[in-house]
Motif scaffolding. Structure first.
Motif, PDB file in Angstrom:
ATOM      1  N   PHE A 196       3.153   1.535  -1.093  1.00 61.89           N
ATOM      2  CA  PHE A 196       2.238   1.413   0.043  1.00 61.89           C
ATOM      3  C   PHE A 196       1.818  -0.037   0.252  1.00 61.89           C
ATOM      4  O   PHE A 196       1.767  -0.835  -0.678  1.00 61.89           O
ATOM      5  N   CYS A 197       1.499  -0.356   1.486  1.00 60.60           N
ATOM      6  CA  CYS A 197       1.069  -1.701   1.844  1.00 60.60           C
ATOM      7  C   CYS A 197      -0.318  -1.986   1.262  1.00 60.60           C
ATOM      8  O   CYS A 197      -1.242  -1.176   1.408  1.00 60.60           O
ATOM      9  N   ALA A 198      -0.480  -3.121   0.644  1.00 64.62           N
ATOM     10  CA  ALA A 198      -1.765  -3.475   0.027  1.00 64.62           C
ATOM     11  C   ALA A 198      -2.836  -3.754   1.073  1.00 64.62           C
ATOM     12  O   ALA A 198      -4.028  -3.695   0.768  1.00 64.62           O
ATOM     13  N   GLN A 199      -2.436  -4.041   2.319  1.00 67.74           N
ATOM     14  CA  GLN A 199      -3.424  -4.378   3.347  1.00 67.74           C
ATOM     15  C   GLN A 199      -3.874  -3.152   4.134  1.00 67.74           C
ATOM     16  O   GLN A 199      -5.059  -2.926   4.317  1.00 67.74           O
ATOM     17  N   THR A 204       5.624   1.517   2.629  1.00 69.64           N
ATOM     18  CA  THR A 204       6.425   0.318   2.854  1.00 69.64           C
ATOM     19  C   THR A 204       7.912   0.634   2.721  1.00 69.64           C
ATOM     20  O   THR A 204       8.302   1.666   2.176  1.00 69.64           O
ATOM     21  N   LEU A 205       8.738  -0.291   3.199  1.00 65.63           N
ATOM     22  CA  LEU A 205      10.187  -0.139   3.197  1.00 65.63           C
ATOM     23  C   LEU A 205      10.808  -1.231   2.338  1.00 65.63           C
ATOM     24  O   LEU A 205      10.477  -2.408   2.476  1.00 65.63           O
ATOM     25  N   LYS A 212      12.416  -7.263  -1.754  1.00 59.50           N
ATOM     26  CA  LYS A 212      11.231  -7.444  -0.923  1.00 59.50           C
ATOM     27  C   LYS A 212      10.855  -6.088  -0.327  1.00 59.50           C
ATOM     28  O   LYS A 212      11.672  -5.190  -0.234  1.00 59.50           O
ATOM     29  N   ARG A 213       9.598  -5.964   0.074  1.00 56.81           N
ATOM     30  CA  ARG A 213       9.144  -4.766   0.767  1.00 56.81           C
ATOM     31  C   ARG A 213       8.368  -5.200   2.009  1.00 56.81           C
ATOM     32  O   ARG A 213       7.656  -6.212   1.982  1.00 56.81           O
ATOM     33  N   THR A 214       8.517  -4.423   3.075  1.00 57.78           N
ATOM     34  CA  THR A 214       7.848  -4.759   4.320  1.00 57.78           C
ATOM     35  C   THR A 214       7.087  -3.554   4.858  1.00 57.78           C
ATOM     36  O   THR A 214       7.390  -2.404   4.494  1.00 57.78           O
ATOM     37  N   CYS A 215       6.121  -3.815   5.697  1.00 54.96           N
ATOM     38  CA  CYS A 215       5.305  -2.761   6.306  1.00 54.96           C
ATOM     39  C   CYS A 215       5.763  -2.602   7.758  1.00 54.96           C
ATOM     40  O   CYS A 215       5.370  -3.391   8.617  1.00 54.96           O
ATOM     41  N   PRO A 216       6.609  -1.612   8.058  1.00 56.92           N
ATOM     42  CA  PRO A 216       7.150  -1.468   9.413  1.00 56.92           C
ATOM     43  C   PRO A 216       6.056  -1.167  10.436  1.00 56.92           C
ATOM     44  O   PRO A 216       5.064  -0.499  10.131  1.00 56.92           O
ATOM     45  N   ASN A 252       4.802 -11.733   6.066  1.00 55.24           N
ATOM     46  CA  ASN A 252       4.982 -10.335   6.439  1.00 55.24           C
ATOM     47  C   ASN A 252       5.763  -9.535   5.411  1.00 55.24           C
ATOM     48  O   ASN A 252       6.334  -8.503   5.706  1.00 55.24           O
ATOM     49  N   LEU A 253       5.803 -10.031   4.183  1.00 53.50           N
ATOM     50  CA  LEU A 253       6.575  -9.355   3.142  1.00 53.50           C
ATOM     51  C   LEU A 253       5.793  -9.279   1.844  1.00 53.50           C
ATOM     52  O   LEU A 253       4.926 -10.099   1.564  1.00 53.50           O
ATOM     53  N   CYS A 254       6.142  -8.287   1.043  1.00 57.00           N
ATOM     54  CA  CYS A 254       5.611  -8.171  -0.317  1.00 57.00           C
ATOM     55  C   CYS A 254       6.739  -8.545  -1.278  1.00 57.00           C
ATOM     56  O   CYS A 254       7.832  -7.991  -1.203  1.00 57.00           O
ATOM     57  N   PHE A 255       6.484  -9.496  -2.147  1.00 56.44           N
ATOM     58  CA  PHE A 255       7.508  -9.998  -3.050  1.00 56.44           C
ATOM     59  C   PHE A 255       7.319  -9.440  -4.461  1.00 56.44           C
ATOM     60  O   PHE A 255       6.196  -9.106  -4.856  1.00 56.44           O
TER      61      PHE A 255
END
Length: 421
Positions: A196-199, A204-205, A212-216, A252-255
């Motif tokens: 899940f997105c931390a924000q 997340t994808l 990397k993970r992103t929040c579409p 815009n990414l989670c590393f």
């Protein structure tokens, strides 16, 4: 169980100003990967598709973070034909922009990682100027919509006499396999911990071949849920998700996360003794070097001094960095250091931080003897020649062993120290 050899230092035979002054580089267990990660190709889906399906490609499978192996001393790999029912004909057929626009959180996508190319293997796989056998890692843990297919794949592997080796740590693999395993385990664990997105808290994808993970901005699952549940309002069903700060600007990414951790051999002011500590859960007579996390806005040297004082009450002066070790449990980088006490700063006080059950000063001779006969993993028997009641220390696959070997092997006199035993 025999302890595996450590990885060879990089360019150990090359003479240079640095090697003459500081000795050869120290390589610790879980480092020394034979793979070229070619990280800049992780967004190239044409490359990933070709690598995925090449006959020489190897897939390291994990079930609940347990790796596929013949036994605890040898990893085993699957082929694309083995994993195809789970990953599909080509999971990289769409580019990342398409994947993001068609995101559906209700569909379970098995976590697939590209690890790199083994350029030593003349496998016939080539991509522009790059070549070698491709390596991937795949999480086959049964869950969600892939549960049944994953279970069949697991049973297929077991029918070949293979197993998913369970255990808190895997430190009996050959050095090169250990490095591949460490990379795969750390990334799979990070992906699993960040669904899940931390924000904004939305699913997340995973992109960039698992790194990397992103929040579409859209989620087709919301359309499916609206249709199945029905609507009593005039609101038009939409796949759009609420605004999220991670989609604005360049962040815009989670590393993947790596936590810097200091671990240190502490030497007395007269250089004749070494400080060792033990935790309550450890076996009798088993001691190790002190360790702790680096905090924000703190140098490595400051972290070493702080952790030693907090855990033992001992005050350090000069601190030097010896070597580092990747530690995939779950994602640490162990920064090995050697520190020396200030005169008069050797009194042990355990009243600050209650982490240690005991701490004591041990002579270099005692440590050297224990390195010879008293090393083992936490759940293993001591080495041949060990006598009950003697000092026990971590195995040579642990950086703590390397630090102690360095101190007793001449590091303080200007030598490289250390031993492959």
């Amino acid at each position: 169980m025999p302890q595996p050899q450590l990885p060879e230092p990089a360019h150990a035979q090359v003479d240079s100003m640095l090697s003459r002054k500081f000795g050869k580089e120290i390589a610790n267990y879980f480092s020394g990967s034979p793979l070229n990660r070619v990280s800049f190709l992780r967004t190239d889906h044409a490359f990933l598709s070709a690598a995925l399906r090449h006959p020489s490609t190897s897939f390291l499978l994990f079930n609940s973070l347990s790796p596929l192996a013949r036994d605890p001393t040898k990893l085993e790999y699957a082929s694309f034909k083995d994993v195809q029912p789970l990953v599909g004909d080509d999971p990289y057929s769409k580019n990342e922009e398409q994947m993001v626009s068609e995101y559906n959180s209700s569909v379970t996508v098995p976590q697939l990682l590209f690890l790199g190319l083994d350029e030593r293997e003349k496998s016939g796989f080539e991509w522009t100027i790059y070549h070698g056998s491709p390596y991937f890692a795949l999480d086959v843990t049964p869950k969600g919509t892939i549960c049944s297919t994953a279970e069949k794949l697991i049973e297929s592997m077991k029918s070949r006499g293979l197993q998913f080796v369970e255990g808190r740590m895997h430190m009996s693999l050959p050095a090169e396999q250990a490095a591949i395993y460490a990379q795969a385990r750390a990334l799979l664990d990070w992906n699993a911990r960040n669904p899940f997105c931390a924000q904004c808290g939305q699913p997340t994808l995973s992109i960039n071949a698992g790194t990397k993970r992103t929040c579409p901005p859209k989620d087709l699952a919301s359309l499916i849920n609206t249709t199945s549940i029905g609507s009593t309002t005039a609101t038009t069903p939409t796949a759009d998700r609420p605004d999220c700060a991670t989609r604005k600007g360049i962040s815009n990414l989670c590393f993947p996360r790596t936590d810097p951790t200091v671990i240190m051999a502490v030497v007395s002011a007269d250089s004749e003794r070494i400080l060792l500590g033990r935790q309550k859960r450890w076996p009798k007579y088993w001691y190790s070097t002190l360790a702790g996390f680096v905090e924000p806005a703190e140098s490595v040297e400051e972290a070493v001094r702080r952790e030693v004082w907090e855990e033992s009450g001992v005050t350090l002066g000069r601190v030097v960095i010896h070597s580092t070790q990747p530690w995939p449990y779950p994602a640490n980088l162990m920064i090995g250091a050697i520190g020396q006490c200030t005169p008069g700063g050797e009194e042990i006080l355990l009243k600050h931080d209650p982490e240690l059950e005991d701490a004591k000063w041990v002579t270099l001779a005692e440590v050297k003897e224990a390195l010879h006969v008293g090393t083992s993993g936490l759940g293993e028997e001591a080495g041949e020649g060990y006598k009950e009641g003697g000092l026990r220390l971590p195995p040579r696959t642990a950086i703590a062993n390397q630090l102690l070997s360095a101190v007793t092997g001449g590091f303080l006199e200007g030598g490289n120290g250390g031993s492959k035993m």
